[in-house]
Enzyme design. Structure first.
Site, PDB file in Angstrom:
ATOM      1  N   ASP A 153      33.953  31.587  -6.751  1.00 56.14           N
ATOM      2  CA  ASP A 153      34.604  30.678  -5.807  1.00 56.14           C
ATOM      3  C   ASP A 153      36.082  30.991  -5.663  1.00 56.14           C
ATOM      4  OD1 ASP A 153      35.416  29.902  -8.271  1.00 56.14           O
ATOM      5  OD2 ASP A 153      34.996  27.775  -8.002  1.00 56.14           O
ATOM      6  N   ASP A 168      39.005  33.756 -10.406  1.00 54.75           N
ATOM      7  CA  ASP A 168      38.197  34.972 -10.399  1.00 54.75           C
ATOM      8  C   ASP A 168      38.429  35.872  -9.187  1.00 54.75           C
ATOM      9  OD1 ASP A 168      36.838  33.573  -8.481  1.00 54.75           O
ATOM     10  OD2 ASP A 168      35.182  33.023  -9.791  1.00 54.75           O
ATOM     11  N   ASP A 214      29.986  33.679 -11.327  1.00 52.02           N
ATOM     12  CA  ASP A 214      30.873  32.769 -12.010  1.00 52.02           C
ATOM     13  C   ASP A 214      30.085  31.467 -12.151  1.00 52.02           C
ATOM     14  OD1 ASP A 214      33.386  31.864 -12.960  1.00 52.02           O
ATOM     15  OD2 ASP A 214      33.635  30.783 -11.080  1.00 52.02           O
TER      16      ASP A 214
HETATM   17  P1  ADP Z   1      34.407  28.945 -14.936  1.00 46.91           P
HETATM   18  O1  ADP Z   1      34.284  30.299 -15.536  1.00 46.91           O
HETATM   19  O2  ADP Z   1      33.276  28.072 -15.359  1.00 46.91           O
HETATM   20  O3  ADP Z   1      34.551  28.978 -13.446  1.00 46.91           O
HETATM   21  P2  ADP Z   1      37.271  28.606 -15.473  1.00 46.91           P
HETATM   22  O4  ADP Z   1      37.557  30.003 -15.930  1.00 46.91           O
HETATM   23  O5  ADP Z   1      37.829  28.206 -14.179  1.00 46.91           O
HETATM   24  O6  ADP Z   1      35.715  28.249 -15.564  1.00 46.91           O
HETATM   25  O7  ADP Z   1      37.783  27.618 -16.602  1.00 46.91           O
HETATM   26  C1  ADP Z   1      37.362  27.753 -17.932  1.00 46.91           C
HETATM   27  C2  ADP Z   1      37.636  26.543 -18.770  1.00 46.91           C
HETATM   28  O8  ADP Z   1      39.048  26.320 -18.838  1.00 46.91           O
HETATM   29  C3  ADP Z   1      37.058  25.257 -18.228  1.00 46.91           C
HETATM   30  O9  ADP Z   1      35.751  25.067 -18.662  1.00 46.91           O
HETATM   31  C4  ADP Z   1      37.989  24.222 -18.810  1.00 46.91           C
HETATM   32  O10 ADP Z   1      37.622  23.902 -20.124  1.00 46.91           O
HETATM   33  C5  ADP Z   1      39.320  24.927 -18.845  1.00 46.91           C
HETATM   34  N1  ADP Z   1      40.138  24.630 -17.661  1.00 46.91           N
HETATM   35  C6  ADP Z   1      40.394  25.429 -16.615  1.00 46.91           C
HETATM   36  N2  ADP Z   1      41.180  24.843 -15.722  1.00 46.91           N
HETATM   37  C7  ADP Z   1      41.422  23.605 -16.200  1.00 46.91           C
HETATM   38  C8  ADP Z   1      42.160  22.491 -15.718  1.00 46.91           C
HETATM   39  N3  ADP Z   1      42.798  22.514 -14.559  1.00 46.91           N
HETATM   40  N4  ADP Z   1      42.171  21.399 -16.476  1.00 46.91           N
HETATM   41  C9  ADP Z   1      41.525  21.358 -17.642  1.00 46.91           C
HETATM   42  N5  ADP Z   1      40.817  22.357 -18.137  1.00 46.91           N
HETATM   43  C10 ADP Z   1      40.756  23.469 -17.445  1.00 46.91           C
HETATM   44 MG    MG Z   2      35.545  29.452 -11.581  1.00 49.39          MG
END
Ligand code: ADP
Ligand code: MG
Length: 625
Positions: free
Chosen positions: A516, A520, A320
Site C-alpha cells: 500500500d 514499502d 505486505d
Molecule cells: P506492515 O508490514 O504490517 O504493513 P508496518 O511496517 O507499516 O507494518 O509497521 C510495522 C509495525 O510498526 C506495526 O505493526 C506497529 O506495531 C508499528 N507501527 C508502525 N507505524 C506505527 C504508528 N504510526 N503508530 C504505532 N505503531 C506503529
Molecule cells: Mg504497510
C-alpha cells in the site's frame, strides 16, 4: 476517422478508381503505351507520394531502410519490368494496410482514454447559501461542494448531507453501485447516480484520486515491452538484410546460372514484398496496447507494456500485510491502563490519537477515528514518525512515545506487557510506560479464494512481509495458507528480504510485490512489478508502482495476470502466423509459382489478420471462475 485517415482513404479511393476506369476503358479501346504509363504514374503518385517523399528523405539522411523503402524499391522494380499496374497495386495495398493499422492504433488509444474520461470539469462550491461553479483546482480542503445526480465527483471528501449511489465503473471497473450516506468517504472520478450529495472536501485537486489516475494514464506506454523493442531492433537489422538478399537473388542467378534478368528481377521483387515486416512491427505494440486498455477497464492501471510481459511470467508474489492482505482498518479491542493514578483509559486513547494525528499509517488513521473528536493541533509538537515502529513527540508539553515493543525496548522503557490478542501499541509518557491499546485488523474478504485463483494462474510462491509481531504474522499466514512469512521487519529489512527473493528467482520468472506504499515504497520500486493499492495507497505508492489496483481488490491482480498471459499468447500467435505464412509464400516464390500480386495480397492480408486477431482476443471478457 480523423483527418489524416480520411485524406489517406480519399487518396486510396481516387487512385483505385482511376485504375479501375482505365482498365475498363482499355478493354474497349486500344491505348498506346505512353497514355498507359501516364495514367498509371498519376495514380501511383496520388496514392504513394508520401512514401516516395519519405524514402527520398531517408536516403538523404542516410537512414535508408524501413518498410517504406522496401515498398518503394519494389515499385521501381515493377515499373522497370513494365508491370505498371502491379507497381500501383503495391502502393495501393500497402496504404490500405497503413490505414487499417492507423485506425487500429487510434482506436486502441481511444479505448484507454475513454475508459478513463474522468477528468472533472467543475465543482459546485457552496458559499453561504449560494452555489458557484468553479474549477476543481480552486477548491480548498474543508470547503463544501455539492454534487448533483449525474455529475462526476470532482474531489475526494466526506459526505455531510444527503445519500446516494455512486457509479465506480470508470475507476474500478466495478459495475455494482456503491451506496453512500452521511459520514462516508467518497472518491473523485466516480459518478453520482441518484441523490444530491454535499461533501466536505478532504484533499486538494492535486492530491485527489482522479488526478493520481490521470497522471498514471498519461505516463502509460513510456516503458516499452521487451518484445516490442526486440521487434523494433529486429526490423532495423532485418530490412537492410532483405534488400541485400533481394539484390543477391537478382544478380547471382544471372551471373552464375545465366538466368534471365526479367525473371529474376521479378522474383527479387516478390521476395522484397513478402519480406516486409509490417505485420510484426504493428501487431505487437497493438496487442500490448489493447491489453493495457483492457486492464484499465477492470480498474487495473499498467504503466507500460513491459509490466504486462513481466506479469505473464510471475511465479512469486510478495505481499505486505497491513492494508494489502488486511483491510488496514484497525478496531480498538482493548485499552489497558498501567499508571492508573495519573491516566485513565480515555486519556491513553486521547494522547495516542494526538500523537498519531499527523501520520498517514493505517494504525494512525484508525486510532484517530476511534478517538472521534476534533484534534487540537496546538497541543502537539515535534511529532516524528519512526518508520515501522511508531511515533515520538510532545503532547501538552510532555514527552510521548507510541509504538511497538521493539521501540519501547530501544528507548529503555520497562515494565511492558505484550498481549497476544492483536497488534499492540504501547504508550510511554515522560519515559514511563503508561498503557497499551490492542488493535485488530480484519483480513480482506474472500482472501483465501483470491489467493487460490492466483495459484490457478500459475503463481507458485505466496510470501508475506510484515513489520508486525511474529504471532500475528504467523497466524495470518496460516489462516490463508501462504508459503512463507517474515515478521518484525523494519522498512529497510523488507527491501532486503525482497532483494534476496529477487536474487534467487530463476530466469524467465518474475517477482511481484504488492503493497500500500506505507513503509514499502522502496519495495514497490525494486520488485520486477510493483503493485500498489490505489485507494489506501499513498502518493508515494502511486509514484513508485508499476501497476495500480484502483479499488484495492486483489482479485484484479488475477485479472491483470490473465490479461497479460492473453497478450503474450496473442503476440506469439501473430509472430508465428506471419512468419509461417510469409515463409510459405516465399517458398512458392522461389519455385516460381507466385507473382507480385499474390505477394502483395499476402503481405497486406497477414498484417490485417494479425491486427484483427489482437482485437478479437481483447474483446473477450475476463471471467474469473
Ligand atoms: P506492515 O508490514 O504490517 O504493513 P508496518 O511496517 O507499516 O507494518 O509497521 C510495522 C509495525 O510498526 C506495526 O505493526 C506497529 O506495531 C508499528 N507501527 C508502525 N507505524 C506505527 C504508528 N504510526 N503508530 C504505532 N505503531 C506503529
Ligand atoms: Mg504497510
Amino acid at each position: 476517422m480523423n483527418v489524416c485517415q480520411k485524406s489517406l482513404m480519399k487518396r486510396i479511393i481516387t487512385s483505385g478508381l482511376i485504375l479501375v476506369f482505365f482498365l475498363i476503358f482499355s478493354i474497349f479501346h486500344k491505348v498506346n503505351d505512353f497514355l498507359k504509363i501516364y495514367i498509371f504514374f498519376i495514380s501511383y503518385l496520388i496514392v504513394g507520394y508520401d512514401i516516395i517523399f519519405k524514402t527520398v528523405k531517408n536516403i538523404w539522411n542516410l537512414k535508408i531502410f524501413d518498410e517504406k523503402t522496401l515498398m518503394f524499391i519494389a515499385t521501381v522494380g515493377a515499373f522497370f519490368l513494365k508491370q505498371y499496374f502491379e507497381a500501383v497495386l503495391i502502393f495501393l495495398l500497402y496504404q490500405v494496410g497503413e490505414l487499417f493499422q492507423n485506425i487500429a492504433v487510434v482506436k486502441s488509444k481511444d479505448q484507454i482514454s475513454s475508459a478513463l474520461k474522468i477528468r472533472p470539469e467543475y465543482a459546485n462550491l457552496k458559499q453561504y447559501d449560494s452555489v458557484k461553479k468553479v474549477d476543481p483546482k480552486q477548491v480548498c480542503v474543508e470547503d463544501v461542494i455539492v454534487i448533483k445526480p449525474g455529475e462526476r465527483v470532482p474531489l475526494d471528501g466526506v459526505v455531510m448531507n444527503g445519500g446516494s449511489f455512486l457509479d465506480m465503473s470508470s475507476i474500478s471497473g466495478e459495475s455494482n453501485l456503491l451506496s453512500v450516506g452521511i459520514g462516508d468517504e467518497i472518491i473523485s472520478g466516480s459518478v453520482n447516480v441518484s441523490g444530491v450529495l454535499e461533501i466536505r472536501v478532504k484533499k486538494k485537486y492535486e492530491n485527489s484520486t482522479v488526478k493520481k489516475i490521470l497522471d498514471l494514464i498519461e505516463n502509460v506506454s513510456d516503458k516499452k515491452s521487451k518484445t516490442e523493442n526486440l521487434i523494433k531492433r529486429f526490423a532495423k537489422i532485418y530490412t537492410p538484410c532483405v534488400v541485400l538478399a533481394a539484390f543477391l537473388i537478382l544478380i547471382i542467378p544471372i551471373i552464375f546460372l545465366g538466368g534471365s534478368f526479367y525473371v529474376w528481377l521479378e522474383r527479387a521483387l516478390i521476395f522484397l514484398v513478402i519480406s516486409c515486416p509490417c505485420a510484426l512491427v504493428i501487431s505487437v505494440p497493438i496487442s500490448f496496447f489493447l491489453a493495457v486498455s483492457k486492464s484499465a477497464k477492470y480498474g487495473v492501471l499498467i504503466k507500460g507494456s513491459i509490466f504486462l510481459e513481466l506479469l505473464s511470467i510471475v511465479k512469486t508474489i510478495v505481499f505486505d500485510k497491513t492494508g494489502t492482505l488486511t483491510k488496514g482498518k484497525f478496531t480498538v479491542k482493548k485499552i489497558i491502563c498501567q499508571n492508573i493514578n495519573e491516566f485513565d483509559e480515555q486519556n491513553v486513547l486521547e494522547i495516542v490519537a494526538l500523537a498519531e494525528s499527523k501520520l498517514n499509517h493505517p494504525i494512525a488513521k484508525s486510532i484517530c477515528k476511534a478517538y472521534g473528536k476534533q484534534i487540537n493541533l496546538d497541543r502537539i509538537k515535534n511529532i516524528r514518525e519512526i518508520y515501522g515502529k511508531g511515533v515520538s513527540g510532545f503532547v501538552d508539553d510532555r514527552e510521548v512515545l507510541v509504538g511497538n515493543l521493539k521501540l519501547m525496548n530501544e528507548c529503555g522503557i520497562n515494565g511492558i506487557k505484550e498481549y497476544d490478542l492483536g497488534t499492540s501499541l504501547h504508550l510511554a509518557v515522560d519515559k514511563k510506560f503508561v498503557g497499551s491499546i490492542i488493535l485488530t485488523d480484519d483480513l480482506k474478504d474472500n482472501l483465501k479464494e483470491v489467493l487460490g485463483k492466483l495459484r490457478d494462474v500459475g503463481v507458485l510462491n505466496l510470501v508475506m512481509l510484515t513489520g508486525d509481531k511474529k504471532n500475528i504474522g504467523e497466524y495470518v499466514s496460516k489462516k490463508i495458507s501462504l508459503d512463507s512469512v517474515f515478521c518484525e521487519l523494519l522498512p529497510f529489512e523488507k527491501v532486503e528480504k525482497l532483494q534476496t527473493i529477487l536474487n534467487n528467482k530463476k530466469v524467465n520468472e518474475s517477482v511481484v510485490f504488492v503493497g500500500d506504499g506505507v513503509n514499502d515504497a522502496a519495495a514497490l520500486k525494486i520488485a520486477d512489478v510493483g503493485v500498489a493499492m490505489g485507494q489506501v495507497g499513498s502518493d508515494a505508492a502511486m509514484e513508485a508502482c508499476d501497476v495500480a489496483l484502483m479499488d484495492d481488490d486483489l482479485k484484479k491482480l488475477v485479472v491483470a495476470i490473465l490479461i497479460s498471459k492473453e497478450a503474450k499468447k496473442t503476440v506469439k500467435q501473430n509472430i508465428f502466423f506471419s512468419l509461417f505464412f510469409k515463409g510459405l509464400i516465399f517458398l512458392f516464390g522461389a519455385l516460381g509459382f507466385t507473382n507480385i500480386w499474390v505477394a502483395i495480397f499476402s503481405d497486406v492480408g497477414v498484417s490485417i489478420l494479425t491486427i484483427l486477431n489482437a482485437f478479437r482476443v481483447f474483446k473477450k471478457k475476463v471471467y474469473l471462475k
